[in-house]
Motif scaffolding. Structure first.
Motif, PDB file in Angstrom:
ATOM      1  N   LEU A 177       0.721  -1.319   0.054  1.00 22.62           N
ATOM      2  CA  LEU A 177       0.149  -0.045   0.006  1.00 22.62           C
ATOM      3  C   LEU A 177       0.931   1.081   0.108  1.00 22.62           C
ATOM      4  N   THR A 178       2.043   1.170   0.781  1.00 22.70           N
ATOM      5  CA  THR A 178       2.650   2.384   0.892  1.00 22.70           C
ATOM      6  C   THR A 178       3.520   2.779  -0.160  1.00 22.70           C
ATOM      7  N   SER A 179       3.828   1.647  -1.366  1.00 19.44           N
ATOM      8  CA  SER A 179       4.316   1.726  -2.458  1.00 19.44           C
ATOM      9  C   SER A 179       3.448   2.032  -3.402  1.00 19.44           C
ATOM     10  N   ASN A 180       2.149   2.018  -3.509  1.00 18.76           N
ATOM     11  CA  ASN A 180       1.497   2.094  -4.444  1.00 18.76           C
ATOM     12  C   ASN A 180       0.417   3.242  -4.452  1.00 18.76           C
ATOM     13  N   PHE A 181       0.233   4.037  -3.201  1.00 16.21           N
ATOM     14  CA  PHE A 181      -0.517   5.146  -2.866  1.00 16.21           C
ATOM     15  C   PHE A 181       0.330   6.206  -2.374  1.00 16.21           C
ATOM     16  N   ASP A 182      -0.037   7.314  -2.366  1.00 21.47           N
ATOM     17  CA  ASP A 182       0.591   8.576  -1.939  1.00 21.47           C
ATOM     18  C   ASP A 182       0.525   8.530  -0.388  1.00 21.47           C
ATOM     19  N   ALA A 183      -0.526   7.961   0.379  1.00 19.52           N
ATOM     20  CA  ALA A 183      -1.039   7.938   1.916  1.00 19.52           C
ATOM     21  C   ALA A 183      -1.559   6.817   2.278  1.00 19.52           C
ATOM     22  N   VAL A 184      -1.808   6.327   3.149  1.00 18.61           N
ATOM     23  CA  VAL A 184      -2.673   5.162   3.665  1.00 18.61           C
ATOM     24  C   VAL A 184      -3.238   5.569   5.163  1.00 18.61           C
ATOM     25  N   PHE A 185      -4.703   5.146   5.021  1.00 14.99           N
ATOM     26  CA  PHE A 185      -5.164   5.388   6.328  1.00 14.99           C
ATOM     27  C   PHE A 185      -5.701   3.908   7.023  1.00 14.99           C
ATOM     28  N   LEU A 186      -5.397   3.645   8.220  1.00 13.17           N
ATOM     29  CA  LEU A 186      -5.674   2.299   8.809  1.00 13.17           C
ATOM     30  C   LEU A 186      -6.833   2.432   9.791  1.00 13.17           C
ATOM     31  N   GLY A 187      -7.886   1.881   9.284  1.00 15.52           N
ATOM     32  CA  GLY A 187      -9.208   1.988  10.062  1.00 15.52           C
ATOM     33  C   GLY A 187      -9.940   0.624  10.268  1.00 15.52           C
ATOM     34  N   MET A 188      -9.493  -0.443  10.488  1.00 16.70           N
ATOM     35  CA  MET A 188     -10.021  -1.622  10.277  1.00 16.70           C
ATOM     36  C   MET A 188     -10.471  -2.216  11.635  1.00 16.70           C
ATOM     37  N   GLY A 189     -10.661  -1.074  12.757  1.00 13.76           N
ATOM     38  CA  GLY A 189     -11.347  -1.499  13.786  1.00 13.76           C
ATOM     39  C   GLY A 189     -10.888  -2.844  14.611  1.00 13.76           C
ATOM     40  N   LEU A 190     -11.556  -3.590  15.352  1.00 13.90           N
ATOM     41  CA  LEU A 190     -10.947  -4.924  16.051  1.00 13.90           C
ATOM     42  C   LEU A 190     -11.441  -5.904  15.549  1.00 13.90           C
ATOM     43  N   ALA A 191     -10.662  -7.030  14.969  1.00 13.36           N
ATOM     44  CA  ALA A 191     -10.900  -8.023  14.533  1.00 13.36           C
ATOM     45  C   ALA A 191     -10.984  -9.481  15.576  1.00 13.36           C
ATOM     46  N   GLY A 192     -10.125  -9.158  16.695  1.00 11.79           N
ATOM     47  CA  GLY A 192     -10.033 -10.392  17.622  1.00 11.79           C
ATOM     48  C   GLY A 192     -10.948 -10.107  18.563  1.00 11.79           C
ATOM     49  N   VAL A 193     -11.416 -11.385  19.359  1.00  5.49           N
ATOM     50  CA  VAL A 193     -12.405 -11.436  20.413  1.00  5.49           C
ATOM     51  C   VAL A 193     -11.866 -12.125  21.642  1.00  5.49           C
TER      52      VAL A 193
END
Length: 453
Positions: A223-239
């Protein structure tokens, strides 16, 4: 109504009962009701309600606009700060935020119904598909957003307003994140979460790619190679797990999975539920799971929480809503083991707890609660094994006040970070603010260097 049997089964209620039980919890105000509710606002100059709002909506202004017959203007005031204002009006714990801060919230009076007024205005604008924002001239910049939940959608919309192209990657089949999969069905009826996604992305310049998981289908490095910026907002996946005997028995499940399955069910009569259900936890997930278990036809639903009522993360309003729906809430109980019979849940052994020397301890006294279904709602964790060198704090992504991470060009917001409360409105604010920070970074990079004499 079908006679209740033992075990977990579907179709416990009649079609009319399902329809009634899962109807809109708070139907929208009509015009007259909205004008009466708006007339109660004092339009305070210092607006404590606005200070209490994580997205800083100008609440007195949007209420005044409703009172003067201008719901579209009111909706724009709301969307200026919170593009997910429609969902927030439905799910925000207003009783602990803006309405708690309302100056009318006294022993002799009640607060202005800010949440209901917000829904009134935003629903009208969305039903008319009235768009208030347009993309700026294309900037030539591309931003990757991981997670199509509140943080990711808010970030993408604000980036698009600035003319940047956005690609949102989400592991699920539908966009919406928590709003689509994680809230009680009766709080957002008539497919509202998807209608809100469509409203937000109508601005253009936003592509959503579902079924795409970070670490499985792509890496952060890609992502960092192919885009000018990255935003991570994937929430919580584990329980979180209980770590006790019997946790693997049939009939034990995670409350978040139960809520998600119910949200996606087109026919609630097909969702099985136990006769006696025990929910472990004290937050909103526990409350939502317990109420909906009761609405599905469970005879007895008990929430067990290891501390006292005042320590529960769920608001007093939500606790009262649960008891009003017939849910039993028992405090100072911790799960000790889940009892099985023929591989199925038959009950749960609990231990009484107490605070001694400032610590929560078991008293040694135990009891058994009969159950054929146990739901775990003891918190979620962030799964960040695929994030490489990204700095973590307390098991979540470390960010500064603008959402910048330890990796240049990567921002983060929402539940996957340790900032703010785990609320839709907080995630929305963080996504919006990160987008502004990304836009400022792009502007700074494009600014010509000044020669120093």
């Amino acid at each position: 109504m079908e006679r209740l049997g033992s075990g977990i089964q579907a179709g416990r209620l009649s079609p009319d009962e399902y329809a009634s039980n899962f109807s809109d919890l708070h139907p929208r105000l009509d015009k007259h009701e909205a004008l009466v509710a708006a007339d109660r606002c004092y339009f305070c100059y210092d607006a404590p309600c606005m200070t209490a709002c994580p997205t800083a909506i100008d609440i007195p202004l949007f209420i005044r606009q409703i009172s003067t017959g201008n719901p579209l203007g009111s909706a724009k005031t709301i969307f200026d700060q919170n593009i997910l204002g429609g969902m927030c009006a439905r799910v925000c714990p207003t009783e602990t935020l803006c309405e708690q801060a309302c100056v009318r919230n006294t022993a002799e009076d009640r607060p202005v119904e800010i949440g209901k007024l917000q829904r009134y205005a935003t629903d009208i604008a969305m039903e008319m598909n009235r768009q208030f924002y347009h993309r700026a001239a294309p900037s030539g910049r591309r931003v990757a957003v991981v997670g199509a939940g509140p943080a990711g959608l808010a970030c993408a919309h604000r980036l698009s307003m600035h003319g940047h192209d956005v690609v949102i990657f989400d592991a699920r089949e539908k966009a919406g994140g928590l709003n689509e999969y994680g809230i009680a069905t009766y709080k957002a009826t008539e497919n509202f979460a998807q209608r809100e996604v469509e409203y937000i992305t109508a601005i253009g310049g936003i592509e959503i790619r579902t079924g795409q998981m970070l670490g499985r289908d792509f890496t952060l490095g890609e992502l960092t190679s192919n885009f000018d910026a990255v935003f991570l907002g994937m929430g919580l996946a584990g329980v979180n797990g209980l770590g006790i005997e019997g946790e693997d028995l049939a009939g034990v499940e995670d409350a978040v999975d139960f809520i998600a399955a119910l949200r996606q069910a087109t026919d609630k009569a097909q969702v099985p539920i136990g006769r006696r259900v025990v929910v472990l936890g004290g937050g909103m997930t526990a409350i939502d799971a317990a109420i909906q278990a009761k609405l599905l036809g469970a005879e007895e639903v008990t929430i067990c929480y290891r501390r006292g009522k005042e320590n529960m993360n769920a608001s007093g309003y939500e606790q009262d809503l649960a008891t009003a729906n017939g849910v039993i809430i028992r405090h100072w109980l911790a799960p000790k083991r889940i009892i099985g019979k023929d591989g199925q849940v038959a009950g749960i052994e609990v231990e009484y707890t107490a605070i001694r020397d400032g610590r929560l301890v078991g008293t040694g006294e135990t009891g058994v609660i009969a159950a054929d279904q146990v739901m775990k709602a003891i918190g979620q964790t962030f799964v960040g094994a695929t994030l490489g060198a990204l700095r973590m704090e307390g098991g979540k992504i470390a960010v500064d006040v603008e959402g910048r991470t330890s990796i240049d060009g990567v921002w983060a917001g929402g539940d996957c970070t340790g900032h703010g409360e785990d609320l839709t409105v907080s995630a929305t604010a963080q996504g919006r603010d990160a987008a502004e920070s990304i836009n400022r970074a792009f502007a700074a990079a494009a600014r010509p260097a000044v020669a120093v004499a």
